[in-house]
Design a protein around this motif. Structure first.
Motif, PDB file in Angstrom:
ATOM      1  N   ARG A  51       2.218   8.755   5.403  1.00  0.00           N
ATOM      2  CA  ARG A  51       2.623   7.461   4.852  1.00  0.00           C
ATOM      3  C   ARG A  51       4.064   7.130   5.214  1.00  0.00           C
ATOM      4  N   GLY A  52       4.934   8.131   5.230  1.00  0.00           N
ATOM      5  CA  GLY A  52       6.307   7.882   5.635  1.00  0.00           C
ATOM      6  C   GLY A  52       6.391   7.406   7.078  1.00  0.00           C
TER       7      GLY A  52
ATOM      8  N   ALA B 126       0.825  -1.206   0.000  1.00  0.00           N
ATOM      9  CA  ALA B 126       0.000   0.000   0.000  1.00  0.00           C
ATOM     10  C   ALA B 126       0.856   1.252   0.000  1.00  0.00           C
ATOM     11  N   VAL B 127       2.036   1.187   0.622  1.00  0.00           N
ATOM     12  CA  VAL B 127       2.954   2.321   0.679  1.00  0.00           C
ATOM     13  C   VAL B 127       4.252   1.911   0.001  1.00  0.00           C
ATOM     14  N   LEU B 128       4.647   2.656  -1.039  1.00  0.00           N
ATOM     15  CA  LEU B 128       5.875   2.353  -1.772  1.00  0.00           C
ATOM     16  C   LEU B 128       7.029   3.169  -1.218  1.00  0.00           C
ATOM     17  N   GLY B 129       8.109   2.502  -0.882  1.00  0.00           N
ATOM     18  CA  GLY B 129       9.287   3.177  -0.370  1.00  0.00           C
ATOM     19  C   GLY B 129      10.436   2.204  -0.252  1.00  0.00           C
TER      20      GLY B 129
ATOM     21  N   LEU C  23       5.733   0.462  10.742  1.00  0.00           N
ATOM     22  CA  LEU C  23       5.637  -0.950  10.381  1.00  0.00           C
ATOM     23  C   LEU C  23       7.004  -1.628  10.436  1.00  0.00           C
ATOM     24  N   MET C  24       8.044  -0.930   9.994  1.00  0.00           N
ATOM     25  CA  MET C  24       9.392  -1.490  10.066  1.00  0.00           C
ATOM     26  C   MET C  24       9.815  -1.682  11.521  1.00  0.00           C
ATOM     27  N   LEU C  25       9.499  -0.709  12.369  1.00  0.00           N
ATOM     28  CA  LEU C  25       9.865  -0.815  13.780  1.00  0.00           C
ATOM     29  C   LEU C  25       9.130  -1.963  14.464  1.00  0.00           C
TER      30      LEU C  25
ATOM     31  N   ASP D  10       9.971   9.501  -7.866  1.00  0.00           N
ATOM     32  CA  ASP D  10       8.804   9.616  -8.740  1.00  0.00           C
ATOM     33  C   ASP D  10       7.481   9.462  -7.997  1.00  0.00           C
ATOM     34  N   ALA D  11       7.540   9.011  -6.746  1.00  0.00           N
ATOM     35  CA  ALA D  11       6.316   8.812  -5.948  1.00  0.00           C
ATOM     36  C   ALA D  11       6.631   9.146  -4.496  1.00  0.00           C
ATOM     37  N   PRO D  12       6.782  10.445  -4.170  1.00  0.00           N
ATOM     38  CA  PRO D  12       7.163  10.849  -2.803  1.00  0.00           C
ATOM     39  C   PRO D  12       6.140  10.403  -1.772  1.00  0.00           C
TER      40      PRO D  12
END
Length: 197
Positions: free
Chosen positions: A176-177, A71-74, A183-185, A169-171
């Motif tokens: 979302r950041g 859902a979140v691209l990064g 989620l990573m934490l 290209d998709a900040p």
């Protein structure tokens, strides 16, 4: 790599109705730290140095794995310090105050220079320090945006740093950041000892 992969995501999403790829936990430092990435994220074997305590996580579809588009691209990185390097718990406010100072900005910038860093927001709570900043210098990897969300925390006696950036290209928006960083934490943990035989 990421720009080209991002262009393919729409096609991959249509073809991934029955995805086979599932994100797997990654053992770092010979199992002393385990990272369970968010759904749709995988570790990049070419960029990661797991035995040295460094891992890069990206959408699985950008790494050639048949998996749903998250859902979140990064892109996220996890860096674990040496044994007994833990320093956040109990000193959250002091660390936060240092990181947002001109001297501390050098720890956030590439190459130790804080001249390209603009702090957007910061938090210190419950064994965690989080800084959202903008870096006008070259990104750590081609195709990444300038905004970064970075967290400092202690896991298993080690200082662990988790960073998240969106694609150029998709900040990522601020919400979302922060969500991807959280989620990573949530996926950080100790290695599970093997069952006794």
């Amino acid at each position: 790599m990421f720009r080209r992969a991002l262009a393919l995501i729409g096609i991959t999403a249509l073809a991934a109705c029955d995805p086979a790829g599932i994100a797997q936990p990654v053992a770092m430092l010979n199992g002393d730290l385990v990272v369970a990435p968010p759904a749709g994220y995988c570790s990049d074997p070419l960029s990661s140095r797991l035995r040295a305590g460094f891992a890069v996580f990206a959408p699985c579809v950008t790494l050639g794995t048949d998996a749903p588009v998250p859902a979140v691209l990064g892109v996220a990185t996890v860096q674990a310090g040496a044994a007994e390097s833990a320093m956040v718990t109990g000193d959250e406010t002091d660390l936060r105050d240092f990181l947002i100072s001109p001297q501390g900005a050098g720890l956030l910038g590439q190459g130790g220079s804080g001249s390209t860093i603009s702090v957007v927001s910061s938090q210190a709570f419950d064994g965690r320090v989080v800084v959202h900043f903008r870096d006008s210098g070259p990104p750590p990897m081609d195709g990444l945006g300038q905004d970064e969300w970075r967290a400092f925390t202690d896991v298993n006696g080690r200082l662990v740093t988790v960073s998240v950036r969106g694609l150029d290209d998709a900040p990522l928006t601020a919400g979302r950041g922060a969500a991807l960083l959280d989620l990573m934490l949530q996926g950080l943990g100790r290695a599970v000892p093997p069952p006794e035989s």
